[in-house]
Design an enzyme around this catalytic site. Structure first.
Site, PDB file in Angstrom:
ATOM      1  NE  ARG A 139      36.535  33.785  45.838  1.00 30.86           N
ATOM      2  CZ  ARG A 139      36.444  34.332  44.649  1.00 30.86           C
ATOM      3  NH1 ARG A 139      35.282  34.567  44.126  1.00 30.86           N
ATOM      4  NH2 ARG A 139      37.528  34.635  43.985  1.00 30.86           N
ATOM      5  N   PRO A 158      38.233  35.652  35.209  1.00 32.53           N
ATOM      6  CG  PRO A 158      36.751  34.471  33.877  1.00 32.53           C
ATOM      7  CD  PRO A 158      37.684  34.311  35.004  1.00 32.53           C
ATOM      8  CD  GLU A 159      35.509  40.525  39.475  1.00 31.56           C
ATOM      9  OE1 GLU A 159      34.497  41.237  39.554  1.00 31.56           O
ATOM     10  OE2 GLU A 159      36.400  40.516  40.336  1.00 31.56           O
ATOM     11  CG  ASN A 201      36.881  38.088  46.247  1.00 37.26           C
ATOM     12  OD1 ASN A 201      35.971  38.499  46.972  1.00 37.26           O
ATOM     13  ND2 ASN A 201      38.029  37.644  46.725  1.00 37.26           N
ATOM     14  NE  ARG A 228      21.531  27.046  37.280  1.00 35.98           N
ATOM     15  CZ  ARG A 228      21.825  26.185  36.303  1.00 35.98           C
ATOM     16  NH1 ARG A 228      20.930  25.320  35.919  1.00 35.98           N
ATOM     17  NH2 ARG A 228      23.003  26.182  35.735  1.00 35.98           N
TER      18      ARG A 228
END
Length: 263
Positions: free
Chosen positions: A252, A2-3, A162, A121
């Site tokens: 990556r 997942p994104e 990515n 965060r």
DNA sequence: AAGAATGTTATGTA
DNA sequence: CTACATAACATTCT
């Protein structure tokens, strides 16, 4: 898998199918038995995504925190559900649907305070209305890191993975090796608005489609898989046919077109 | 049927 | 402190 768009869509679907009524929670493999016990019988009050993080508030002080990681999946099944397929860690059974969770990197109960700490965060989430664009722009103009690496940093912008980082930089004509601070304000604003637009589109489609339907000559829903992206994991640019560069960045690979994205 | 896969975190190095 | 590299981890899909 997942994104950010996947998690937002998931939060929406969980809310819609499980919201309100009590949910039966089980841990078919027993690996989250205690957590399931504490969720069992409580209604899902709110399901919310923050970048790639999912939070489900059950109104008891317990918040279910899930991160799908690379391979995690929430599968929708009918109710009552058939036998679990694969290693199902948590099953949430509502009246309208059952959801089976497998392969998450994170599946735990946290307090609301802990949720706040986790969210603190993370950087701005382009899919959220409360995203602080100005603060993000400020950080961009101060960083010398390559913009390709910066986009993947969840503490800067939360939700881009990515695929989207490569595609968004392509759409904006920005080469990934450019330092973040080399972007003009206009370029940053275009980067941000493109990100918002693309992630929203991803939520709507349920998959990543960044190519322009006019350019491909088919609606997004009927595109072949090799036509849905311009550069990600391709040998040649989907727009101009130029051989793509592949650069390791942030651990990556990122693909980019030397013609459409001049350095 | 082996390998890739839309990712995070902890840890180590310069 | 920052930037960057690497390993470990988890399961499914092709």
């Amino acid at each position: 898998m997942p994104e950010g768009h996947t998690i937002h869509r998931l939060a929406r679907d969980l809310q819609r199918t499980l919201g309100g009524a009590p949910v039966r929670a089980t841990s078919p493999q027993g690996r989250f038995a205690e957590g399931a016990d504490r969720l069992d019988g409580h209604p899902l009050v709110a399901a919310e995504a923050w970048g790639k993080y999912l939070f489900c508030d059950v109104g008891t002080g317990d918040v279910l925190h899930v991160h799908l990681g690379l391979i995690g999946k929430f599968r929708r099944r009918p109710s009552p559900p058939p036998d679990p397929v694969g290693a199902v860690r948590l099953r949430l059974e509502g009246d309208a649907a059952t959801w089976d969770l497998s392969g998450p990197t994170r599946c735990e109960l946290v307090t609301v305070d802990e949720q706040v700490a986790i969210v603190a965060r993370l950087g701005a989430d382009p899919l959220r209305r409360d995203a602080d664009v100005d603060a993000t722009r400020e950080r961009f103009v101060r960083s010398g890191r390559p913009v390709g690496a910066y986009l993947l940093d969840q503490s800067v912008i939360a939700g881009i993975g990515n695929v989207y980082r490569a595609e968004i930089l392509f759409l904006c004509g920005i080469h990934p090796t450019r330092p973040a601070r080399s972007l003009s304000e206009e370029e940053f604003d275009q980067l941000w608005s493109t990100t918002v637009e693309q992630l929203r589109l991803g939520v709507r489609m349920g998959r990543i489609v960044t190519t322009d339907p006019d350019e491909i000559g088919r609606p997004r829903s009927r595109m072949r898989s090799e036509d849905r992206l311009y550069v990600y994991h391709r040998d040649h640019c989907r727009r101009c046919g130029t051989e793509l560069e592949v650069i390791p960045m942030g651990g990556r690979p990122i693909w980019c077109c030397p013609v459409c994205q001049p350095a």
